[in-house]
Design a protein around this motif. Structure first.
Motif, PDB file in Angstrom:
ATOM      1  N   MET A   1       0.833  -1.187   0.000  1.00  0.00           N
ATOM      2  CA  MET A   1       0.000   0.000   0.000  1.00  0.00           C
ATOM      3  C   MET A   1       0.874   1.245   0.000  1.00  0.00           C
ATOM      4  O   MET A   1       1.991   1.233   0.514  1.00  0.00           O
ATOM      5  N   PRO A   2       0.386   2.368  -0.554  1.00  0.00           N
ATOM      6  CA  PRO A   2       1.116   3.634  -0.393  1.00  0.00           C
ATOM      7  C   PRO A   2       1.267   3.944   1.092  1.00  0.00           C
ATOM      8  O   PRO A   2       0.304   3.857   1.855  1.00  0.00           O
ATOM      9  N   THR A   3       2.460   4.260   1.514  1.00  0.00           N
ATOM     10  CA  THR A   3       2.654   4.533   2.938  1.00  0.00           C
ATOM     11  C   THR A   3       2.029   5.871   3.320  1.00  0.00           C
ATOM     12  O   THR A   3       2.241   6.876   2.626  1.00  0.00           O
ATOM     13  N   PRO A   4       1.251   5.928   4.393  1.00  0.00           N
ATOM     14  CA  PRO A   4       0.637   7.186   4.792  1.00  0.00           C
ATOM     15  C   PRO A   4       1.544   8.037   5.678  1.00  0.00           C
ATOM     16  O   PRO A   4       1.258   9.204   5.907  1.00  0.00           O
ATOM     17  N   LYS A   5       2.624   7.452   6.182  1.00  0.00           N
ATOM     18  CA  LYS A   5       3.453   8.173   7.142  1.00  0.00           C
ATOM     19  C   LYS A   5       4.374   9.145   6.426  1.00  0.00           C
ATOM     20  O   LYS A   5       5.048   8.757   5.470  1.00  0.00           O
ATOM     21  N   PRO A   6       4.483  10.410   6.820  1.00  0.00           N
ATOM     22  CA  PRO A   6       3.770  11.047   7.934  1.00  0.00           C
ATOM     23  C   PRO A   6       2.513  11.796   7.491  1.00  0.00           C
ATOM     24  O   PRO A   6       1.983  12.590   8.241  1.00  0.00           O
ATOM     25  N   PHE A   7       2.030  11.518   6.258  1.00  0.00           N
ATOM     26  CA  PHE A   7       0.928  12.298   5.687  1.00  0.00           C
ATOM     27  C   PHE A   7      -0.406  11.592   5.940  1.00  0.00           C
ATOM     28  O   PHE A   7      -1.112  11.213   5.002  1.00  0.00           O
ATOM     29  N   TYR A   8      -0.732  11.426   7.209  1.00  0.00           N
ATOM     30  CA  TYR A   8      -1.926  10.654   7.554  1.00  0.00           C
ATOM     31  C   TYR A   8      -3.203  11.291   7.009  1.00  0.00           C
ATOM     32  O   TYR A   8      -4.062  10.591   6.465  1.00  0.00           O
ATOM     33  N   ASP A   9      -3.348  12.581   7.159  1.00  0.00           N
ATOM     34  CA  ASP A   9      -4.570  13.246   6.692  1.00  0.00           C
ATOM     35  C   ASP A   9      -4.715  13.114   5.180  1.00  0.00           C
ATOM     36  O   ASP A   9      -5.812  12.881   4.669  1.00  0.00           O
ATOM     37  N   TYR A  10      -3.614  13.278   4.470  1.00  0.00           N
ATOM     38  CA  TYR A  10      -3.630  13.138   3.016  1.00  0.00           C
ATOM     39  C   TYR A  10      -4.044  11.717   2.621  1.00  0.00           C
ATOM     40  O   TYR A  10      -4.896  11.515   1.735  1.00  0.00           O
ATOM     41  N   ALA A  11      -3.444  10.722   3.277  1.00  0.00           N
ATOM     42  CA  ALA A  11      -3.761   9.328   2.968  1.00  0.00           C
ATOM     43  C   ALA A  11      -5.222   9.021   3.276  1.00  0.00           C
ATOM     44  O   ALA A  11      -5.896   8.326   2.503  1.00  0.00           O
ATOM     45  N   ASP A  12      -5.715   9.525   4.408  1.00  0.00           N
ATOM     46  CA  ASP A  12      -7.120   9.307   4.743  1.00  0.00           C
ATOM     47  C   ASP A  12      -8.034   9.867   3.667  1.00  0.00           C
ATOM     48  O   ASP A  12      -9.005   9.220   3.240  1.00  0.00           O
ATOM     49  N   ALA A  13      -7.752  11.061   3.200  1.00  0.00           N
ATOM     50  CA  ALA A  13      -8.577  11.693   2.170  1.00  0.00           C
ATOM     51  C   ALA A  13      -8.530  10.884   0.883  1.00  0.00           C
ATOM     52  O   ALA A  13      -9.557  10.700   0.210  1.00  0.00           O
ATOM     53  N   LYS A  14      -7.348  10.389   0.530  1.00  0.00           N
ATOM     54  CA  LYS A  14      -7.213   9.624  -0.705  1.00  0.00           C
ATOM     55  C   LYS A  14      -7.958   8.296  -0.620  1.00  0.00           C
ATOM     56  O   LYS A  14      -8.614   7.863  -1.582  1.00  0.00           O
ATOM     57  N   PHE A  15      -7.834   7.603   0.510  1.00  0.00           N
ATOM     58  CA  PHE A  15      -8.565   6.343   0.663  1.00  0.00           C
ATOM     59  C   PHE A  15     -10.075   6.583   0.622  1.00  0.00           C
ATOM     60  O   PHE A  15     -10.830   5.792   0.044  1.00  0.00           O
ATOM     61  N   SER A  16     -10.537   7.667   1.216  1.00  0.00           N
ATOM     62  CA  SER A  16     -11.962   7.989   1.157  1.00  0.00           C
ATOM     63  C   SER A  16     -12.400   8.258  -0.279  1.00  0.00           C
ATOM     64  O   SER A  16     -13.503   7.862  -0.688  1.00  0.00           O
ATOM     65  N   GLU A  17     -11.548   8.931  -1.058  1.00  0.00           N
ATOM     66  CA  GLU A  17     -11.860   9.167  -2.471  1.00  0.00           C
ATOM     67  C   GLU A  17     -11.955   7.842  -3.232  1.00  0.00           C
ATOM     68  O   GLU A  17     -12.835   7.662  -4.091  1.00  0.00           O
ATOM     69  N   ILE A  18     -11.044   6.935  -2.933  1.00  0.00           N
ATOM     70  CA  ILE A  18     -11.046   5.631  -3.594  1.00  0.00           C
ATOM     71  C   ILE A  18     -12.340   4.872  -3.273  1.00  0.00           C
ATOM     72  O   ILE A  18     -12.983   4.292  -4.157  1.00  0.00           O
ATOM     73  N   ILE A  19     -12.721   4.876  -1.990  1.00  0.00           N
ATOM     74  CA  ILE A  19     -13.941   4.175  -1.580  1.00  0.00           C
ATOM     75  C   ILE A  19     -15.164   4.774  -2.280  1.00  0.00           C
ATOM     76  O   ILE A  19     -16.044   4.054  -2.772  1.00  0.00           O
ATOM     77  N   LYS A  20     -15.218   6.103  -2.353  1.00  0.00           N
ATOM     78  CA  LYS A  20     -16.338   6.770  -3.028  1.00  0.00           C
ATOM     79  C   LYS A  20     -16.382   6.391  -4.503  1.00  0.00           C
ATOM     80  O   LYS A  20     -17.466   6.121  -5.062  1.00  0.00           O
ATOM     81  N   ALA A  21     -15.231   6.366  -5.152  1.00  0.00           N
ATOM     82  CA  ALA A  21     -15.180   5.997  -6.561  1.00  0.00           C
ATOM     83  C   ALA A  21     -15.615   4.549  -6.773  1.00  0.00           C
ATOM     84  O   ALA A  21     -16.322   4.229  -7.749  1.00  0.00           O
ATOM     85  N   MET A  22     -15.234   3.659  -5.865  1.00  0.00           N
ATOM     86  CA  MET A  22     -15.635   2.258  -5.975  1.00  0.00           C
ATOM     87  C   MET A  22     -17.147   2.104  -5.806  1.00  0.00           C
ATOM     88  O   MET A  22     -17.787   1.321  -6.514  1.00  0.00           O
ATOM     89  N   ARG A  23     -17.713   2.865  -4.886  1.00  0.00           N
ATOM     90  CA  ARG A  23     -19.158   2.760  -4.659  1.00  0.00           C
ATOM     91  C   ARG A  23     -19.942   3.258  -5.877  1.00  0.00           C
ATOM     92  O   ARG A  23     -21.107   2.890  -6.053  1.00  0.00           O
ATOM     93  N   GLY A  24     -19.308   4.066  -6.714  1.00  0.00           N
ATOM     94  CA  GLY A  24     -19.975   4.524  -7.919  1.00  0.00           C
ATOM     95  C   GLY A  24     -20.182   3.432  -8.950  1.00  0.00           C
ATOM     96  O   GLY A  24     -21.027   3.570  -9.850  1.00  0.00           O
TER      97      GLY A  24
ATOM     98  N   ASP B   1     -15.664   4.932   6.395  1.00  0.00           N
ATOM     99  CA  ASP B   1     -16.337   4.864   5.099  1.00  0.00           C
ATOM    100  C   ASP B   1     -16.531   3.438   4.598  1.00  0.00           C
ATOM    101  O   ASP B   1     -17.228   3.228   3.607  1.00  0.00           O
ATOM    102  N   VAL B   2     -15.872   2.470   5.232  1.00  0.00           N
ATOM    103  CA  VAL B   2     -16.031   1.079   4.802  1.00  0.00           C
ATOM    104  C   VAL B   2     -17.189   0.440   5.557  1.00  0.00           C
ATOM    105  O   VAL B   2     -17.731   1.019   6.499  1.00  0.00           O
ATOM    106  N   ASP B   3     -17.557  -0.765   5.139  1.00  0.00           N
ATOM    107  CA  ASP B   3     -18.694  -1.448   5.753  1.00  0.00           C
ATOM    108  C   ASP B   3     -18.294  -2.290   6.958  1.00  0.00           C
ATOM    109  O   ASP B   3     -19.130  -2.581   7.810  1.00  0.00           O
ATOM    110  N   ALA B   4     -17.035  -2.684   7.024  1.00  0.00           N
ATOM    111  CA  ALA B   4     -16.565  -3.501   8.148  1.00  0.00           C
ATOM    112  C   ALA B   4     -15.045  -3.559   8.119  1.00  0.00           C
ATOM    113  O   ALA B   4     -14.412  -3.306   7.084  1.00  0.00           O
ATOM    114  N   LEU B   5     -14.463  -3.893   9.268  1.00  0.00           N
ATOM    115  CA  LEU B   5     -13.026  -4.138   9.377  1.00  0.00           C
ATOM    116  C   LEU B   5     -12.777  -5.630   9.525  1.00  0.00           C
ATOM    117  O   LEU B   5     -13.566  -6.348  10.151  1.00  0.00           O
TER     118      LEU B   5
END
Length: 231
Positions: A33-56, A84-88
């Motif tokens: 996976m792309p490493t989120p460290k130390p850009f946690y907020d950026y990584a969170d936003a990107k993963f949320s974008e990916i999830i939204k795109a997948m749900r489309g 944003d996911v359905d389960a862990l």
């Protein structure tokens, strides 16, 4: 960027999964996976974008997991995209006990893991599924690393001791530690390597005998005792 490449891959998978009627996709399985460290907020936003795109393009469930050291779910700071996911899916870590440990010792170690998960995710409202993998117990291969791809026709087989009681004891201890807990959606058997996953009923093969899955081993009886009978 790595995230744009990841999004392209996962959205493509989502399109195929929708066509095939696949129930769920795990967005953090065993690949780098792309490493989120130390850009946690950026990584969170990107993963949320990916999830939204997948749900489309996909109507099934989307999961996230802590599968390996390259990606998955960190605890501190906890990623925001898991909301944003359905389960862990939590793949249980290696059980840190001495070789030949008793069921009571293993139960205490499992209890420590499960207590920490419950505490760390007490306010998380989505389901959490646990998976016991082939890497979840020490000594499952009698102190060896286990048969991997290509080992089965090699000298690694010579003298291999087929004693799987330690594996069964580890699973028994896990179920004892799990019993009575309500935070988790359930617990499942899993594998560390795809080629270990020979779980078909009545599967007869030298590979099945050498790999550390539970089929036709004492641990299978443990699962049948604690869970619904396998049909």
């Amino acid at each position: 960027s790595e995230f744009s490449q990841l999004q392209s891959i996962l959205v493509s998978w989502a399109v195929s999964a929708e066509t095939a009627g696949i129930y769920a996709i795990n967005i953090t399985p065993e690949f780098r996976m792309p490493t989120p460290k130390p850009f946690y907020d950026y990584a969170d936003a990107k993963f949320s974008e990916i999830i939204k795109a997948m749900r489309g393009v996909y109507s099934g469930k989307i999961y996230a997991s802590n599968f390996n050291h390259y990606g998955g779910v960190r605890v501190n700071p906890r990623p925001k995209y898991i909301n944003d996911v359905d389960a862990l899916i939590f793949f249980l870590p290696t059980l840190s006990v001495r070789e030949g440990a008793s069921i009571a010792e293993m139960r205490a170690a499992w209890t420590e893991f499960l207590d920490s998960y419950e505490a760390d995710f007490a306010d998380y409202k989505k389901p959490i599924q646990l998976v016991a993998t082939t890497a979840s117990y020490a000594g499952a291969n009698n102190g060896k690393g286990g048969m991997e791809w290509g080992d089965f026709g090699e000298v690694a087989q010579a003298g291999y001791v087929r004693d799987w009681q330690g594996q069964a004891d580890a699973h028994e201890a896990l179920f004892q530690a799990f019993a009575g807990r309500t935070r988790f959606a359930g617990i499942s058997p899993g594998t560390k390597f795809a080629w270990d996953d020979l779980m078909a009923p009545y599967y007869a093969s030298p590979r099945n005998d050498l790999t550390p899955n539970i089929r036709n081993k004492p641990a299978e009886a443990v699962w049948k005792k604690w869970a619904l009978p396998v049909k």
